[in-house]
Design a protein around this motif. Structure first.
Motif, mmCIF file in Angstrom:
data_model
loop_
_atom_site.group_PDB
_atom_site.id
_atom_site.type_symbol
_atom_site.label_atom_id
_atom_site.label_comp_id
_atom_site.label_asym_id
_atom_site.label_seq_id
_atom_site.Cartn_x
_atom_site.Cartn_y
_atom_site.Cartn_z
ATOM 1 N N MET A 76 0.818 -1.212 0.000
ATOM 2 C CA MET A 76 0.000 0.000 0.000
ATOM 3 C C MET A 76 0.851 1.261 0.000
ATOM 4 O O MET A 76 0.358 2.349 -0.326
ATOM 5 N N ARG A 79 0.610 2.920 -3.231
ATOM 6 C CA ARG A 79 -0.710 3.433 -3.621
ATOM 7 C C ARG A 79 -1.130 4.651 -2.803
ATOM 8 O O ARG A 79 -1.936 5.462 -3.258
ATOM 9 N N HIS A 80 -0.594 4.788 -1.590
ATOM 10 C CA HIS A 80 -0.981 5.881 -0.701
ATOM 11 C C HIS A 80 0.270 6.577 -0.161
ATOM 12 O O HIS A 80 1.333 5.951 -0.046
ATOM 13 N N TYR A 203 -6.337 -1.727 -5.135
ATOM 14 C CA TYR A 203 -5.640 -2.667 -4.248
ATOM 15 C C TYR A 203 -5.516 -4.056 -4.865
ATOM 16 O O TYR A 203 -4.458 -4.702 -4.772
ATOM 17 N N LEU A 206 -2.925 -4.030 -7.400
ATOM 18 C CA LEU A 206 -1.647 -3.809 -6.712
ATOM 19 C C LEU A 206 -1.093 -5.139 -6.215
ATOM 20 O O LEU A 206 0.102 -5.420 -6.366
ATOM 21 N N MET A 207 -1.945 -5.953 -5.615
ATOM 22 C CA MET A 207 -1.500 -7.242 -5.118
ATOM 23 C C MET A 207 -1.140 -8.195 -6.254
ATOM 24 O O MET A 207 -0.207 -8.990 -6.139
ATOM 25 N N ARG A 344 6.119 -2.742 -3.325
ATOM 26 C CA ARG A 344 5.855 -4.114 -3.752
ATOM 27 C C ARG A 344 7.147 -4.918 -3.873
ATOM 28 O O ARG A 344 7.184 -6.110 -3.558
#
Length: 407
Positions: A76, A79-80, A203, A206-207, A344
């Motif tokens: 995350m 992403r954030h 999300y 993303l995973m 990641r």
């Protein structure tokens, strides 16, 4: 790869990684990761209060939580904005630590321990944050400085917890850790810069891209495998050390065994030097050198460790310098791969390292129980030798003997 990043509109340049920011990230990394090790010197006391199963359930729940947090929360950070993630995790971590301090029974303590592990992965937000803010030419050195804080947190947590638990009780340790977590959240809120998200991927995607990274980036796989093997050797040693030195001929108490962590802390101070060398030369020889030091440590343990505390101290210094040197160099390699995917990449890398550490801990304790110190040294040395072979064979795997500074 399109799955690794999504273009950010009007993305501004990242703020500079100032000395104050590096210090804050170092304190946050060390203070966060320390929480997964506080319980280890307290397991005897916890077993007396909650029953023998506490000595295995509490640390297992904590480490399982940390592994889950690496998989579920660390990505995350791409992403954030990481400052908000760090502040939020630290405040929730304080709540989990307070729950542990007030736990009326083992089920509550185990659940709190799992949450402590999950939320302590704020440390794994701090390190890629440093890589994000650092200039390319100095990334290894600056990541090394932040990693020094994380490594000191790992190595000193047991010593601190042992003394606080002995004087004030185990609940006091968790309560004090909750207050520290709140203080670190305030530090993060006041000192860390605000940054843009690196990707717009939802999300789920993303995973998925975490798996894509593991499958398509050979440099990440090789760096993760080498470090996992070295960390297996490291954990094989540390999980058996206390049992060994508490028996004859040394007869040390748990506090005395914990003091070996102070020797290891000196090894953590080498992290910035390893990062500087990885920046100016190439990370690969630094990984090889760190692996050879780790292997040499097991030679010292095997030849002299059964007779000399001085030799044990020398071996501890060698293994900690070796592991930390290789770790910084491997992180320098993988963080240079994709600027928008460092969270990641960190997930892939540390998931492998975490699995290696668990494997080493299991193999080490079994070897010590079956064959004593000599077999433990053989198993640990085998892991270390395998960790050296991975970077040594790399030119053949890539079809070239040249390793670029930023693979």
């Amino acid at each position: 790869m399109s799955s690794l990043s999504s273009p950010m509109p009007n993305a501004a340049a990242a703020p500079a990684l100032t000395a104050a920011t590096r210090l804050s990230l170092s304190l946050i990394a060390g203070g966060s990761v320390a929480n997964i090790y506080y319980n280890q010197p307290l397991l005897g006391v916890l077993a007396q209060e909650f029953g023998p199963s506490a000595s295995s359930l509490v640390p297992t729940a904590t480490l399982a939580g940390y592994g889950f947090g690496i998989l579920a929360l660390v990505p995350m950070g791409d992403r954030h904005p990481r400052r908000g993630l760090i502040v939020g995790q630290l405040l929730l971590l304080a709540g989990a630590l307070l729950l542990a301090a007030l736990a009326p029974g083992l089920p509550t303590l185990a659940a709190a321990s799992f949450l402590i592990g999950v939320l302590s992965t704020a440390a794994q937000q701090a390190v890629p944050f440093a890589a994000e803010l650092a200039p390319d030419a100095a990334r290894g050195r600056m990541v090394g400085q932040v990693m020094t804080g994380l490594l000191l947190g790992i190595l000193l947590a047991r010593t601190l917890s042992g003394f606080v638990g002995a004087w004030f009780g185990w609940r006091a340790m968790f309560g004090a850790a909750a207050l520290l977590s709140v203080a670190l959240a305030a530090l993060a809120r006041l000192t860390l810069p605000t940054t843009k998200a690196a990707t717009l991927l939802p999300y789920g995607r993303l995973m998925e891209s975490v798996l894509d990274l593991a499958l398509t980036q050979p440099t990440v796989r090789r760096a993760a495998l080498a470090q996992a093997l070295l960390f297996a050797a490291f954990n094989a040693f540390w999980t058996s050390l206390a049992l060994f030195v508490q028996g004859p001929p040394f007869g040390l108490d748990p506090a005395g065994a914990g003091l070996f962590g102070l020797i290891g802390a000196a090894g953590a101070l080498c992290a910035p030097m390893a990062g500087r060398f990885a920046d100016t030369r190439s990370p690969r020889p630094v990984v090889i050198g760190g692996g050879l030091l780790t292997l040499a440590a097991f030679g010292v343990f095997d030849l002299l460790g059964e007779r000399s505390l001085l030799a044990m101290g020398l071996g501890v210094l060698l293994i900690d310098i070796g592991i930390n040197t290789a770790l910084i160099a491997n992180q320098t390699r993988v963080y240079a791969l994709a600027a928008g995917a460092r969270g990641r990449i960190n997930t892939v890398f540390f998931t492998a390292v975490f699995v290696g550490g668990a494997l080493g801990a299991s193999a080490g304790t079994r070897a010590f129980a079956a064959g004593g110190w000599p077999l433990l040294c053989l198993v640990g040395g085998a892991f270390a030798a395998a960790g050296v072979l991975v970077p040594l064979l790399e030119p053949r795997l890539t079809g070239s003997s040249h390793t670029p500074p930023h693979p």
